[in-house]
Design a protein around this motif. Sequence first.
Motif, PDB file in Angstrom:
ATOM      1  N   TYR A 258      39.496 132.468  39.932  1.00 57.60           N
ATOM      2  CA  TYR A 258      38.833 131.291  39.363  1.00 57.60           C
ATOM      3  C   TYR A 258      39.839 130.169  39.106  1.00 57.60           C
ATOM      4  CZ  TYR A 258      35.372 128.734  36.596  1.00 57.60           C
ATOM      5  OH  TYR A 258      34.492 127.782  36.133  1.00 57.60           O
ATOM      6  N   SER A 292      33.915 120.546  32.726  1.00 55.09           N
ATOM      7  CA  SER A 292      32.586 120.405  32.145  1.00 55.09           C
ATOM      8  C   SER A 292      32.340 121.543  31.164  1.00 55.09           C
ATOM      9  CB  SER A 292      31.535 120.442  33.257  1.00 55.09           C
ATOM     10  OG  SER A 292      31.476 121.751  33.805  1.00 55.09           O
ATOM     11  N   THR A 294      30.057 123.645  31.414  1.00 53.47           N
ATOM     12  CA  THR A 294      29.793 124.826  32.243  1.00 53.47           C
ATOM     13  C   THR A 294      31.089 125.470  32.714  1.00 53.47           C
ATOM     14  OG1 THR A 294      27.771 123.740  33.000  1.00 53.47           O
ATOM     15  CG2 THR A 294      28.520 125.643  34.272  1.00 53.47           C
ATOM     16  N   ASP A 295      32.032 124.644  33.152  1.00 47.27           N
ATOM     17  CA  ASP A 295      33.334 125.184  33.559  1.00 47.27           C
ATOM     18  C   ASP A 295      33.953 125.988  32.423  1.00 47.27           C
ATOM     19  OD1 ASP A 295      33.213 123.790  36.006  1.00 47.27           O
ATOM     20  OD2 ASP A 295      34.228 122.032  35.180  1.00 47.27           O
ATOM     21  N   GLU A 298      32.159 129.296  31.754  1.00 44.67           N
ATOM     22  CA  GLU A 298      32.511 130.287  32.779  1.00 44.67           C
ATOM     23  C   GLU A 298      33.901 130.863  32.528  1.00 44.67           C
ATOM     24  OE1 GLU A 298      32.230 128.202  36.490  1.00 44.67           O
ATOM     25  OE2 GLU A 298      30.154 128.780  36.859  1.00 44.67           O
ATOM     26  N   LYS A 301      33.966 133.211  29.620  1.00 43.56           N
ATOM     27  CA  LYS A 301      33.377 134.509  29.984  1.00 43.56           C
ATOM     28  C   LYS A 301      34.374 135.350  30.780  1.00 43.56           C
ATOM     29  CE  LYS A 301      29.206 135.334  30.682  1.00 43.56           C
ATOM     30  NZ  LYS A 301      28.694 136.564  30.045  1.00 43.56           N
ATOM     31  N   LEU A 302      35.060 134.719  31.709  1.00 42.50           N
ATOM     32  CA  LEU A 302      36.033 135.461  32.514  1.00 42.50           C
ATOM     33  C   LEU A 302      37.187 135.964  31.652  1.00 42.50           C
ATOM     34  CD1 LEU A 302      35.984 133.130  35.647  1.00 42.50           C
ATOM     35  CD2 LEU A 302      35.318 135.553  35.612  1.00 42.50           C
ATOM     36  N   ARG A 305      35.850 139.001  29.654  1.00 40.99           N
ATOM     37  CA  ARG A 305      35.746 140.202  30.477  1.00 40.99           C
ATOM     38  C   ARG A 305      37.138 140.742  30.815  1.00 40.99           C
ATOM     39  NH1 ARG A 305      31.173 141.778  33.212  1.00 40.99           N
ATOM     40  NH2 ARG A 305      32.464 142.359  34.988  1.00 40.99           N
TER      41      ARG A 305
ATOM     42  N   PHE D 208      32.761 133.323  45.094  1.00 33.59           N
ATOM     43  CA  PHE D 208      32.336 132.724  43.816  1.00 33.59           C
ATOM     44  C   PHE D 208      30.850 132.972  43.547  1.00 33.59           C
ATOM     45  CE2 PHE D 208      36.126 130.396  45.029  1.00 33.59           C
ATOM     46  CZ  PHE D 208      36.825 130.359  43.837  1.00 33.59           C
ATOM     47  N   ARG D 215      24.815 128.740  38.469  1.00 28.93           N
ATOM     48  CA  ARG D 215      24.654 127.285  38.489  1.00 28.93           C
ATOM     49  C   ARG D 215      23.443 126.841  39.306  1.00 28.93           C
ATOM     50  NH1 ARG D 215      29.819 124.105  37.661  1.00 28.93           N
ATOM     51  NH2 ARG D 215      31.279 125.493  36.609  1.00 28.93           N
TER      52      ARG D 215
END
Lengths: 314, 314, 314, 314
Positions: A258, A292, A294-295, A298, A301-302, A305, D208, D215
């Motif tokens: 990522y 963003s 959203t970025d 994500e 979350k990564l 985990r 991805f 998304r």
Amino acid sequence: MPDLTKAAFTEAARGVYVIAPTPFMENGVLDMESTDRMVDFFLEKGADGLTVLGMMGEAPKLTLEESQAFVQRVLARVQGRVPVIVGVSAAGFAQMGALSEMVMGDGASGVMVAPPSSLKSDEQIVNYYSMVAETVGEQTPFVLQDFPLVTNVFVPVSVILKIVGELPNCVCLKHEDWPGLTKVSALRSASDEGARRISILCGNGGLFLPEELARGADGAMTGFAYPEMMVEICRLHAAGETERARDVFDAYLPLVRYEQQPGLGLALRKYTLAKRGIIAQSKLRRPGPSLSATDIAELEKLIARQTARLQHLN
Amino acid sequence: MPDLTKAAFTEAARGVYVIAPTPFMENGVLDMESTDRMVDFFLEKGADGLTVLGMMGEAPKLTLEESQAFVQRVLARVQGRVPVIVGVSAAGFAQMGALSEMVMGDGASGVMVAPPSSLKSDEQIVNYYSMVAETVGEQTPFVLQDFPLVTNVFVPVSVILKIVGELPNCVCLKHEDWPGLTKVSALRSASDEGARRISILCGNGGLFLPEELARGADGAMTGFAYPEMMVEICRLHAAGETERARDVFDAYLPLVRYEQQPGLGLALRKYTLAKRGIIAQSKLRRPGPSLSATDIAELEKLIARQTARLQHLN
Amino acid sequence: MPDLTKAAFTEAARGVYVIAPTPFMENGVLDMESTDRMVDFFLEKGADGLTVLGMMGEAPKLTLEESQAFVQRVLARVQGRVPVIVGVSAAGFAQMGALSEMVMGDGASGVMVAPPSSLKSDEQIVNYYSMVAETVGEQTPFVLQDFPLVTNVFVPVSVILKIVGELPNCVCLKHEDWPGLTKVSALRSASDEGARRISILCGNGGLFLPEELARGADGAMTGFAYPEMMVEICRLHAAGETERARDVFDAYLPLVRYEQQPGLGLALRKYTLAKRGIIAQSKLRRPGPSLSATDIAELEKLIARQTARLQHLN
Amino acid sequence: MPDLTKAAFTEAARGVYVIAPTPFMENGVLDMESTDRMVDFFLEKGADGLTVLGMMGEAPKLTLEESQAFVQRVLARVQGRVPVIVGVSAAGFAQMGALSEMVMGDGASGVMVAPPSSLKSDEQIVNYYSMVAETVGEQTPFVLQDFPLVTNVFVPVSVILKIVGELPNCVCLKHEDWPGLTKVSALRSASDEGARRISILCGNGGLFLPEELARGADGAMTGFAYPEMMVEICRLHAAGETERARDVFDAYLPLVRYEQQPGLGLALRKYTLAKRGIIAQSKLRRPGPSLSATDIAELEKLIARQTARLQHLN
């Protein structure tokens, strides 16, 4: 005055040379306190060297004065404990020579140069690096940065070997071709058969580190918000614990992947470094992308985990 | 201290802005006496402005100190008689801003910026120039250099018009697309229909100058070892003597064509300027091509034939 | 059935190989009657050979059936009086092989192949042409088309010499690098010193033809609406009348330059050929540019001035 | 005669469209029996569609006859159970139209077109796809393939939306920009606000996929030697089991990453498909890379570790 003690940077370089970002304050000014913390952090995590003012160091956005001030701060903090390499790629040799002389005088251990995108043939690449070697001076070890995805210059194995054969101060390849595993193997075959053996330190955020080490690379010269991963994998590989090395690698891989996105990668890395408390904030200098919501979600979350997988692993 | 008198550089700019090379001595050091002679020569031949540190000025081979010293020398010699424009294209905005502030403070009348090859879409080009306009400051007029053969960035007419509409300090287009005649026509149609009319000064060594003027360009901003040709053609065009303008153009065309070769062109131009006694010698800084005996013989033959044609013409 | 008589195409090829456009009717269909007239015209004007389905032949816009029909028509009209070369560049070797076999079977004398833009190193270029040589077969002479402005592949002299040394069916270089004069000289030095001497036929619309011939090129393989210019210059050069050759060249140069514009050039050439009565009309297949009224007026003016200069010359 | 029953391909397309390789026999001839087995395998594993003659299908290495024969064989085996999409990218519209007409007549459900690298501006991209839409015909649904790493054409969101707005037969985006997550989000915001909503199927070997689905992407159109991974992730995502989806993804990720290497990827995929018994052997048509013993050993290790992780997961 910076401390002129400097660690040697030679063909024997191995381990992890962390590509260091350049921390800025909210108002865009260089953040020297974060710089100190970042240096301490990388050394505590086991970095064998640091590389500054690379592509991920936002070097082109700094004035010459800022570049020098930043390098001096890093050198003052490192105090010769590990080699510091400085990116000096420039549009012309006069600029490259001026920056190189400055940072080597300040205490850097070597410089790094990527080929300009105007190079069009094997011979032009060899000639360019002959001039690089002359420009930085035979006392200055240099790294050949081979990163075609960004430079648009494909450097064949035969060209690297010619440069290595002709230019004694080329001591290291920052290997960042993609795919490049075959290139590592070919270079190691050549040194096994008598070519001068230089250090191969790999890039691409560590995305192929286990395979690269298995093929004879000496380590990594790249950035990742968890440099301890790369240090651990190099250590395990050296100890012959290759399966364990892959287990560790796999635990970090979703985030490595990522963070390795072109364009957005540095913003993600700075966000994580800020979250870890290393740098004060994650701002990039303009022009540069911002994350963003959203970025960020994500990425969080990564990270979560990854944390869970690492606990499971230990 | 340089003289701060400066000539205005606005949308009304017209005539010939000569792209000035940077003279060096045999040992590679800036040749300031040749610089003075060159400035005098260009102004005597009727230049309406000078542009320095462009691609043909070997700007990337100069250190920041040399760039400033050269610009100051030119400005001191010009003494505000014509506008002096300075190329400030740089890898980052911090560098661009520093150079721009320096030269505008020294007495330059405007700056010129080419798009970096990393720009990939219309929107990115517009955004880039918004940042250019902000970086150099609204008091600093700037030239948009449109030279896709070198930059690999294609700038559509719609993008130029958007930049012109949004950024008042964009006062001039250095038009160097090839083919670009349609672009000149389209831009002039747009300004006829109400878009802000900026100056269009054409490049490519003058290779299409008669056609460009006929389509509404305001002049040339380019280099050629005989700038009097461009001055004469602009004068004749303005006087309505377009057939005579073409006669003059045709007399010089074989050499214009020859000097316009990418890569070798600057070496040919410097050779001719040295032969004409303007600069002391024709040396380019490394890396740069040098002329073979065959190149020189060809060039001499073309100059001899040009001289004969011009005599025949008068 | 096409006539299988074919003229030999070898390393001894010299003179003018005209790059032939593909004539279309108003409705976009292949115009076979214009094709016949065009062939007659080129041969009457002294062409030493014809090259079809090149970049200027709109080859990629034809289906395979159309390509074959057009080649067969040309061959039937030529009837073996001069060699006909067919461009067979393709995305894959299967396609290239199929087209090559087809046209050689139909009576073509050789084929031409440009390097695909994916080639990134000297070795890749050599390997590519090894596969070309194998694909077209050792009985099929081929032309290496060296046109970096369009292909983005820079082919160094050392690579050309390696191809010439290894592949006997490479008999000709279509030389279209720009600047490329140094390349012609270097290749001729190499053949003087023992390298196999292949034919060098030059492109770029003839824009440097006098200089190319002087440096040892064997002629031209390019297009221009007045192929008689190229024929005459080659003839005068062979006769040692180089000053007269340059006089003729200079008379045509303003139009050569104008027709040599990338993108628009073919439309200008077809307009002129239609005006001269050779092809029925100037239509390009889509996608392709069309001429504006201004373009046409400029072209007509250049033709009128050229006509006057030629009368003056005689 | 192929069966003309065809499954509909519309804006509602979702799930996994497997990019199918083209199997060859040891002697380089199309392997039709492997083709049948491969189709059966993909459908058994849950593919929602197939895409053939894409970049990974070695399309440019096939002659037109081979392309048609292969497509007919695939269609005959699928018998309309799922849509089959055919890549028809070509150097010219005549070729594209001929191939499109042929395969749609044979029973394909849609075609796919990537932009040629010659496109230089937003407007040129829109115009190109207008001609694509016209060429393939309004009854033929088409996929816009957005893969800048290979095409060198950057397609901004605004351009995609313009194409979607103007061309009703553009029903799907093969999303393969990198980084491209922001693009997926922006396109979905636009369709939420009223733009026509087309299908977004993602590429890049699934690297991805979890983030893309989150998304708003509708699935994947890409290749991977274990298509069941992509099918399972899409299923879990649709069922709201996103953590489980990520667990599955992470188990495959080391191999996804390895197979995703440019250049070598297809050879790795074919090796694995052959190892799994799907295709008879892994041969690529020339020119194409072959795997070294080291490559194969690495791949086998990654497969072994993947198998262990999957067992652990279940």
